[in-house]
Every structure is written in structure tokens, then in C-alpha cells.
Design a protein around this motif. Structure first.
Motif, PDB file in Angstrom:
ATOM      1  N   ASN A  21       0.793  -1.227   0.000  1.00 25.48           N
ATOM      2  CA  ASN A  21       0.000   0.000   0.000  1.00 25.48           C
ATOM      3  C   ASN A  21       0.830   1.284   0.000  1.00 25.48           C
ATOM      4  N   HIS A  22       2.144   1.141   0.145  1.00 23.27           N
ATOM      5  CA  HIS A  22       3.005   2.332   0.150  1.00 23.27           C
ATOM      6  C   HIS A  22       4.031   2.370  -0.975  1.00 23.27           C
ATOM      7  N   PHE A  23       4.325   1.202  -1.562  1.00 24.01           N
ATOM      8  CA  PHE A  23       5.371   1.124  -2.591  1.00 24.01           C
ATOM      9  C   PHE A  23       4.884   0.289  -3.773  1.00 24.01           C
ATOM     10  N   LEU A  24       5.004   0.838  -4.980  1.00 26.00           N
ATOM     11  CA  LEU A  24       4.683   0.029  -6.156  1.00 26.00           C
ATOM     12  C   LEU A  24       5.872  -0.871  -6.482  1.00 26.00           C
ATOM     13  N   THR A  25       5.615  -1.945  -7.217  1.00 27.22           N
ATOM     14  CA  THR A  25       6.705  -2.811  -7.669  1.00 27.22           C
ATOM     15  C   THR A  25       7.574  -2.039  -8.673  1.00 27.22           C
ATOM     16  N   PRO A  26       8.856  -2.407  -8.836  1.00 26.36           N
ATOM     17  CA  PRO A  26       9.742  -1.653  -9.726  1.00 26.36           C
ATOM     18  C   PRO A  26       9.218  -1.543 -11.160  1.00 26.36           C
ATOM     19  N   ASP A  27       8.590  -2.601 -11.674  1.00 24.96           N
ATOM     20  CA  ASP A  27       8.066  -2.558 -13.050  1.00 24.96           C
ATOM     21  C   ASP A  27       6.948  -1.526 -13.185  1.00 24.96           C
ATOM     22  N   MET A  28       6.048  -1.455 -12.191  1.00 27.17           N
ATOM     23  CA  MET A  28       4.949  -0.481 -12.242  1.00 27.17           C
ATOM     24  C   MET A  28       5.487   0.946 -12.136  1.00 27.17           C
ATOM     25  N   LYS A  29       6.460   1.105 -11.243  1.00 29.16           N
ATOM     26  CA  LYS A  29       7.047   2.425 -11.023  1.00 29.16           C
ATOM     27  C   LYS A  29       7.729   2.920 -12.307  1.00 29.16           C
ATOM     28  N   ALA A  30       8.488   2.020 -12.930  1.00 23.11           N
ATOM     29  CA  ALA A  30       9.207   2.386 -14.152  1.00 23.11           C
ATOM     30  C   ALA A  30       8.223   2.712 -15.277  1.00 23.11           C
ATOM     31  N   ARG A  31       7.146   1.934 -15.376  1.00 23.06           N
ATOM     32  CA  ARG A  31       6.176   2.179 -16.456  1.00 23.06           C
ATOM     33  C   ARG A  31       5.465   3.522 -16.265  1.00 23.06           C
ATOM     34  N   ALA A 199     -12.071 -17.707 -15.725  1.00 24.60           N
ATOM     35  CA  ALA A 199     -11.697 -16.517 -16.506  1.00 24.60           C
ATOM     36  C   ALA A 199     -11.484 -15.322 -15.572  1.00 24.60           C
ATOM     37  N   ALA A 200     -12.376 -15.174 -14.609  1.00 22.21           N
ATOM     38  CA  ALA A 200     -12.273 -14.037 -13.692  1.00 22.21           C
ATOM     39  C   ALA A 200     -11.019 -14.146 -12.824  1.00 22.21           C
ATOM     40  N   GLU A 201     -10.732 -15.346 -12.369  1.00 25.69           N
ATOM     41  CA  GLU A 201      -9.541 -15.527 -11.531  1.00 25.69           C
ATOM     42  C   GLU A 201      -8.258 -15.291 -12.335  1.00 25.69           C
ATOM     43  N   MET A 202      -8.268 -15.737 -13.590  1.00 25.43           N
ATOM     44  CA  MET A 202      -7.094 -15.483 -14.445  1.00 25.43           C
ATOM     45  C   MET A 202      -6.893 -13.982 -14.673  1.00 25.43           C
ATOM     46  N   ALA A 203      -8.009 -13.271 -14.845  1.00 30.30           N
ATOM     47  CA  ALA A 203      -7.914 -11.822 -15.076  1.00 30.30           C
ATOM     48  C   ALA A 203      -7.278 -11.143 -13.874  1.00 30.30           C
ATOM     49  N   LYS A 204      -7.691 -11.566 -12.686  1.00 27.53           N
ATOM     50  CA  LYS A 204      -7.126 -10.998 -11.455  1.00 27.53           C
ATOM     51  C   LYS A 204      -5.641 -11.336 -11.353  1.00 27.53           C
ATOM     52  N   GLU A 205      -5.315 -12.602 -11.637  1.00 31.83           N
ATOM     53  CA  GLU A 205      -3.912 -13.019 -11.505  1.00 31.83           C
ATOM     54  C   GLU A 205      -3.035 -12.325 -12.555  1.00 31.83           C
ATOM     55  N   ALA A 206      -3.616 -12.043 -13.727  1.00 33.14           N
ATOM     56  CA  ALA A 206      -2.853 -11.368 -14.793  1.00 33.14           C
ATOM     57  C   ALA A 206      -2.357  -9.999 -14.314  1.00 33.14           C
ATOM     58  N   LEU A 207      -3.114  -9.372 -13.403  1.00 33.89           N
ATOM     59  CA  LEU A 207      -2.710  -8.059 -12.887  1.00 33.89           C
ATOM     60  C   LEU A 207      -1.448  -8.148 -12.036  1.00 33.89           C
ATOM     61  N   THR A 208      -1.141  -9.338 -11.536  1.00 33.78           N
ATOM     62  CA  THR A 208       0.042  -9.477 -10.686  1.00 33.78           C
ATOM     63  C   THR A 208       1.292  -9.826 -11.507  1.00 33.78           C
ATOM     64  N   ARG A 209       1.108 -10.050 -12.802  1.00 32.81           N
ATOM     65  CA  ARG A 209       2.276 -10.281 -13.662  1.00 32.81           C
ATOM     66  C   ARG A 209       2.950  -8.932 -13.933  1.00 32.81           C
ATOM     67  N   PRO A 210       4.292  -8.857 -13.869  1.00 29.32           N
ATOM     68  CA  PRO A 210       4.949  -7.578 -14.126  1.00 29.32           C
ATOM     69  C   PRO A 210       4.517  -6.980 -15.472  1.00 29.32           C
ATOM     70  N   VAL A 211       4.325  -5.661 -15.490  1.00 25.13           N
ATOM     71  CA  VAL A 211       3.824  -5.017 -16.709  1.00 25.13           C
ATOM     72  C   VAL A 211       4.850  -5.012 -17.837  1.00 25.13           C
ATOM     73  N   ASP A 212       6.111  -5.322 -17.514  1.00 24.64           N
ATOM     74  CA  ASP A 212       7.132  -5.384 -18.575  1.00 24.64           C
ATOM     75  C   ASP A 212       7.399  -6.826 -19.021  1.00 24.64           C
ATOM     76  N   THR A 213       6.541  -7.747 -18.597  1.00 27.89           N
ATOM     77  CA  THR A 213       6.723  -9.150 -18.969  1.00 27.89           C
ATOM     78  C   THR A 213       5.542  -9.613 -19.813  1.00 27.89           C
ATOM     79  N   PRO A 214       5.740  -9.747 -21.138  1.00 28.89           N
ATOM     80  CA  PRO A 214       4.622 -10.175 -21.972  1.00 28.89           C
ATOM     81  C   PRO A 214       4.270 -11.648 -21.747  1.00 28.89           C
ATOM     82  N   SER A 215       3.123 -12.042 -22.257  1.00 26.87           N
ATOM     83  CA  SER A 215       2.706 -13.447 -22.196  1.00 26.87           C
ATOM     84  C   SER A 215       3.766 -14.320 -22.860  1.00 26.87           C
ATOM     85  N   THR A 216       3.922 -15.545 -22.380  1.00 30.97           N
ATOM     86  CA  THR A 216       4.885 -16.474 -22.994  1.00 30.97           C
ATOM     87  C   THR A 216       4.307 -17.111 -24.259  1.00 30.97           C
ATOM     88  N   VAL A 217       3.010 -16.910 -24.480  1.00 28.15           N
ATOM     89  CA  VAL A 217       2.383 -17.421 -25.709  1.00 28.15           C
ATOM     90  C   VAL A 217       2.526 -16.341 -26.777  1.00 28.15           C
TER      91      VAL A 217
END
Lengths: 280, 188
Positions: A21-31, A199-217
Motif C-alpha cells: 500500500n506504500h510502494f509500487l513494484t519496480p516494473d509499475m514504477k518504471a512504467r 476466466a475471472a480468476e485469471m484476469a485478477k492473476e494477470a494483474l500481478t504479472r509484471p507489466v514489462d513481462t509479456p505473455s509467454t504465448v
């Protein structure tokens, strides 16, 4: 069999609630920082600059990035060779949330019953997703979710004939409908396939993937890039006040589905896309 | 659309000053405002239904849709950014008709709210959503004035200094979000 005291889980989750709640992850901060460089509209630049100041103040003075410190969403990946001892795991997790929110000066935003609506006073219960995986480690992800953006999320039960174009339209329409309400620039978490709840759970979990890391597919990675481009041409901009940076990332997770279906879930997240990840 | 200069406005402000504001204007508010969000609005509406008086004199006041995080020791308030105004739409026209001067929030409003803003010469300001730490620095003091039992959703009286907002709906019927939505970058 590796033994883990549940009190360790409690202490870890407490820290993670406060950290997220006080610090974003480095990928979010950089983006977010790079977004300020690409924004063209004056008002959009101003909003992005305020968001930079906001992050700085939040970290330096320990004021939550956003007053909506969220409902605590916990993903727990438990190695199958782990044995939890010293108490009830679920209660240990809830106690971690309780201590994090009470001791960490975080807002208590949870009501006990959705219709009677009495605040529980300690932000519990959180929402917990368990997964059993090989090994003897425990991976904990704490993702406090604000409801300005949560309320703008959608599950679309498309038909197979709608295909990839139908999925794209569902995702873009959800973002446009959300507009200023979801606190842009947003991160768009998408789950395609599975069942209604998968589908809903995957959507939520997708938000926790770093924003600079694309899908492996490969085709999904292309889709993420294409949709980010499409969304950012619509002009909603930071704060919904107009500009080129409406979304910071589109993260898509996929899973097998039924011959009759094409579920598409879109979990909207504001620019305060919070999560903390630790491995015990 | 408004000028790029920031307008300093003392609140509560006169109806004449509020009517001059136009969408896109950047405004720094200083003075007194009140907070209320979902639960407080519901309770105020029930109070009015019973024919009773609101717990504060809403006439001429700006209401900020906000529920803060708890203040750390020595601070007036915790994180304090806007919540989505859309959820208050059901209650807003009645409050504007009773004399509420304006609102601070974020997000789209209904046609009924837009009409009530025009009808009453009101204003809807947006503050930047998700900038609660920054916005808290513009709040000098905070005092619960009603519904203490609602916790973060209690009604608070805030003293603010240079609290930064942007005019999203004005008394002429202007709607900044609608203009943004109608102008995708592909058309430019």
C-alpha cells in the motif's frame, strides 16, 4: 516434508499488506515514469506528474498511495511437500491482514455482509486463492484491490463464433466504459478461456504479472501489444481528462475452454496496481 | 475550455464565483469543505425522507466524496483522494436542490446530476484519483461532524489549502469527460 509455522505466514502477510500500500513494484514504477515522457496532452502530463509526486510522498512519509487500501486479495502457492503447523492456516492469513491494516494505518473498507453492510473494522476477511504446486516452498502474493476499478470489471460469455475480434471488442469496450471511473492510466487484466469463474480468476492473476513481462504465448503477447495500442488511441488519458496514456499495460492469461464457449473476463485496475510477492 | 492558469478559489464561494467556472479550469480550493460518501449519503437521504434536518448546513458547501485512511500520529488525516462520484448520483440532485454548491470526486455523472448542476448553478470538480498521499498534504485539519459510527465514511469538515481540482461539469452544462470520450486521438 518441510514444516512452516503459521505464525510466520501471519507476520509475512502483515508486512506485505503495508508494503504493497506504500510502494509500487519496480516494473509499475518504471512504467509510470516512462508514461510521463510519452504523454502529449498538457493536462495528462500534469496528472502524471502529480502521480509521481504522490508516489514519492507515499514512500517517504508512509501515507498510503491511495486512500482505498483495498480488499486484500491473497494468492497462495503451496508446495505439496509443505506441512503447516501451529494453527489454522486460513485464520493465520486473516490475522496477517488484520494486523497489517490495523497496525499499518490502512483503511478498513470491508463490510461483513454485502447487503447488511456493517464494516468489520479490521479489513478482514480477505479473498484467498490457493494453488498446490510441486516443491516445499510457499509463494505468497498480496494484492490489495481498490473498488473504483474493480466495479468497472466485466465477465463476457462470448460465443466461439465471436472469435478473436469479439474478444478484442469486449476488452476495449470494457476499458472505454470504465473511462475516468477506473482511475486511468489503468492496467488491464484479462482472462480468456476456462469457465466463468476461471476466466475471472485469471484476469485478477494477470494483474500481478509484471507489466514489462509479456505473455509467454507468442500470439497472446502480440494481442497484448495490439490492444494497448488500440486503447491508447482513444484519448481517455490520465485521470480521464484527455491524453495518450490511458493504459499502462494489457496482461492476458489464457486457459483451455469448452467447445461451446469463449469466456472473456476483464479485471480493471487503476495505476495503483499493487502487489507484493514473497517466497517462504 | 478553461485557461491554463490555476484559479485560486476560497470556499465556500459565492454563487457568482462558481458560475464563472468552466470545464477544464484548474482550480486550487482553500477554505472549508465537507466529506461524505456512500453510507453518509444513504443516511442523509433517509434523514430527509423522515422530514428531518441534515446533520450540517449543506447550503453553499462543497462536498468531497472521500473516505480517508487513518491518520498517523501527528497528522491531520491519512491518504485522502476522491472516490467514484457515480455511486452518489442517486442522492445528488436532491442535495443540489437543497443548496449544496458543488462536489469533488472522480468519474462520470448521470444526466439527472448534470441537469441539477445547471439548474442550481453548481459545479462538479475532479481531483486526481489515486493521488491520496499528495492530496492529503493540502488538508490542514479534519474533524468528524456526523455519523462517527461509520468510520471512514463519517461526515468530516476539512480545512484545505490549495487543494488541486479540475472543473469537469459546469453551470452551462459543459461535461469534460463527455468531450474527452467524443474525441479519440484517431480523429485528430
Amino acid at each position: 516434508m518441510r514444516e512452516i509455522e503459521v505464525s510466520t505466514v501471519t507476520a509475512t502477510i502483515k508486512d506485505m499488506c503495508i508494503e504493497a500500500n506504500h510502494f509500487l513494484t519496480p516494473d509499475m514504477k518504471a512504467r509510470l515514469e516512462s508514461a510521463a515522457g510519452t504523454e502529449t496532452s498538457p493536462v495528462g502530463k500534469k496528472v502524471l506528474s502529480q502521480l509521481q509526486d504522490n508516489l514519492k510522498i507515499a514512500g517517504e512519509e508512509m501515507i498510503p498511495i491511495c486512500q482505498d487500501t483495498g480488499m486484500a486479495v491473497i494468492f497462495l502457492e503451496v508446495g505439496q511437500d509443505v506441512h503447516f503447523i501451529g494453527g489454522d492456516l486460513e485464520e493465520a492469513i486473516q490475522e496477517g491482514i488484520r494486523r497489517g491494516y490495523v497496525d499499518g494505518y490502512l483503511r478498513k473498507s470491508v463490510v461483513k455482509d454485502p447487503l447488511i453492510r456493517e464494516n468489520t473494522g479490521d479489513n478482514t476477511p480477505g479473498v484467498i486463492h490457493y494453488k498446490i504446486v510441486p516443491g516445499d516452498k510457499v509463494k505468497i502474493t498480496v494484492a490489495p484491490k481498490g473498488f473504483g476499478s474493480e466495479n468497472m470489471s466485466r465477465v463476457w460469455m462470448l460465443k466461439p463464433a465471436d472469435g478473436i475480434e469479439g474478444a478484442k471488442k469486449a476488452i476495449v469496450d470494457t476499458v472505454l466504459e470504465a473511462g475516468p471511473n477506473a482511475c486511468p492510466p489503468v492496467v488491464v487484466g484479462v482472462g480468456i478461456g476456462g469457465t466463468f469463474e476461471k476466466a475471472a480468476e485469471m484476469a485478477k492473476e494477470a494483474l500481478t504479472r509484471p507489466v514489462d513481462t509479456p505473455s509467454t504465448v507468442p500470439y497472446v503477447a502480440d494481442l497484448e501489444k495490439e490492444l494497448l495500442g488500440t486503447i491508447n488511441k482513444r484519448g481517455i488519458g490520465p485521470g480521464g481528462l484527455g491524453g495518450a496514456v490511458t493504459a499502462l499495460a494489457v496482461n492476458i492469461n489464457t486457459y483451455a475452454t469448452h467447445i461451446a464457449g469463449l469466456p472473456v473476463a476483464v479485471n480493471m485496475c487503476c495505476h495503483v496496481n499493487r502487489h507484493s510477492v514473497r517466497v517462504l | 475550455m478553461g485557461s491554463s492558469d490555476v484559479i485560486s478559489l476560497q470556499v465556500p464561494a459565492s454563487p457568482e464565483e462558481l458560475k464563472k467556472l468552466r470545464i477544464g479550469d484548474a482550480v486550487n480550493l482553500s477554505g472549508t469543505i465537507y466529506t461524505a460518501r456512500d453510507a453518509a449519503h444513504k443516511r442523509m437521504d433517509e434523514t430527509l425522507e423522515r422530514g428531518e434536518e441534515l446533520p450540517f448546513d449543506i447550503r453553499g458547501q462543497i462536498v468531497y466524496y472521500m473516505g480517508p485512511s487513518p491518520a498517523r500520529p501527528g497528522r491531520p488525516i491519512g491518504s485522502a483522494g476522491p472516490t467514484t462520484a457515480t455511486r452518489m448520483d442517486r442522492y445528488t440532485p436532491r442535495l443540489l436542490d437543497l443548496g449544496m454548491a458543488g462536489m469533488i470526486g472522480k468519474g462520470k455523472r448521470s444526466k439527472a446530476v448534470a441537469d441539477a448542476v445547471v439548474r442550481n448553478g453548481g459545479v462538479y470538480f475532479a481531483a486526481v484519483g489515486g493521488a491520496g498521499a499528495l492530496l492529503s498534504k493540502a488538508i490542514v485539519s479534519s474533524e468528524v461532524v456526523a455519523y462517527d459510527d461509520l468510520g471512514t465514511e463519517a461526515i468530516r469538515k476539512l480545512e484545505v489549502k490549495d487543494f488541486p481540482v479540475i472543473v469537469v461539469m459546469d453551470a452551462e452544462g459543459g461535461d469534460l469527460y463527455a468531450e474527452v470520450g467524443n474525441n479519440p486521438l484517431t480523429n485528430k
